[in-house]
Design an enzyme around this catalytic site. Structure first.
Site, PDB file in Angstrom:
ATOM      1  N   GLN A   1       0.858  -1.080   0.119  1.00 23.33           N
ATOM      2  CA  GLN A   1       0.078  -0.087   0.077  1.00 23.33           C
ATOM      3  C   GLN A   1       0.637   1.321  -0.044  1.00 23.33           C
ATOM      4  O   GLN A   1       0.912   1.554   1.010  1.00 23.33           O
ATOM      5  CB  GLN A   1      -1.008  -0.095   1.378  1.00 23.33           C
ATOM      6  CG  GLN A   1      -1.745   1.517   1.673  1.00 23.33           C
ATOM      7  CD  GLN A   1      -3.055   0.913   0.615  1.00 23.33           C
ATOM      8  OE1 GLN A   1      -3.652  -0.149   1.535  1.00 23.33           O
ATOM      9  NE2 GLN A   1      -4.213   1.759   0.372  1.00 23.33           N
ATOM     10  N   PHE A   2       1.114   1.697  -1.157  1.00 18.88           N
ATOM     11  CA  PHE A   2       2.714   2.723  -1.256  1.00 18.88           C
ATOM     12  C   PHE A   2       1.588   3.607  -1.414  1.00 18.88           C
ATOM     13  O   PHE A   2       1.953   5.115  -0.202  1.00 18.88           O
ATOM     14  CB  PHE A   2       2.632   3.053  -2.171  1.00 18.88           C
ATOM     15  CG  PHE A   2       1.479   3.341  -3.666  1.00 18.88           C
ATOM     16  CD1 PHE A   2       2.216   4.886  -3.817  1.00 18.88           C
ATOM     17  CD2 PHE A   2       1.342   2.459  -4.286  1.00 18.88           C
ATOM     18  CE1 PHE A   2       0.417   5.236  -5.104  1.00 18.88           C
ATOM     19  CE2 PHE A   2       0.175   3.097  -5.431  1.00 18.88           C
ATOM     20  CZ  PHE A   2       0.440   4.620  -6.142  1.00 18.88           C
ATOM     21  N   THR A   3       0.280   4.063  -0.582  1.00 25.70           N
ATOM     22  CA  THR A   3      -0.476   5.093  -0.272  1.00 25.70           C
ATOM     23  C   THR A   3      -0.711   6.129   0.855  1.00 25.70           C
ATOM     24  O   THR A   3      -1.276   6.304   1.591  1.00 25.70           O
ATOM     25  CB  THR A   3      -1.797   5.097  -0.914  1.00 25.70           C
ATOM     26  OG1 THR A   3      -2.486   4.358   0.138  1.00 25.70           O
ATOM     27  CG2 THR A   3      -1.952   4.964  -2.518  1.00 25.70           C
TER      28      THR A   3
END
Length: 151
Positions: free
Chosen positions: A81-83
């Protein structure tokens, strides 16, 4: 400076789908949303994997949150989850420049999941970088956030 972030959600059941196909599924345990930033490496990964593997947030016979994932026979659904590194300070469109380079982050994500599995835990995953649909029934709800900046 920012460091590895993991959002841990205790769940009764969870799954991840890609293009309508289930690629990872657990009956109960933890859903992990995992994000990396520049500078993250093996030390941060080992620290978080150790803390999560030993996290005692499942009820014992007296109803106290005192048991670990292994003690209750739970599994992990790990989702990249790069966000988690969204920069929302300016405007209405988040920036993601603080997220780790995808090539390095993918290696770190694989290493993180390996370390979790080394504790004898079953680890299901999504697909790094894919458009995924994650569904879960949060149990409690219990949500814990690890950020290795607090080391």
């Amino acid at each position: 400076m920012l460091f590895l972030r993991v959002v841990v959600q205790r769940s009764k059941d969870a799954q991840v789908e890609i293009a309508g196909k289930v690629v990872g599924q657990i009956s109960h345990g933890f859903v992990l949303l995992v994000g990396f930033t520049e500078g993250d490496g093996e030390d941060e990964i080992k620290y978080c994997a150790n803390k999560i593997a030993k996290l005692r947030v499942f009820s014992d016979p007296d109803g106290k949150m005192n048991q670990s994932l292994a003690q209750v026979g739970g599994s992990i659904l790990s989702i990249s989850q790069f966000t988690l590194y969204a920069d929302t300070r300016k405007g209405n469109r988040p920036g993601f420049s603080k997220a780790q380079d995808p090539k390095i982050a993918e290696q770190n994500y694989d290493l993180f999941n390996k370390y979790l599995a080394d504790f004898g835990l079953t680890v299901e995953t999504g697909v790094f970088g894919a458009d995924m649909q994650v569904s879960l029934q949060n149990d409690g709800p219990v949500t814990i956030i690890y950020d290795t900046a607090e080391l």
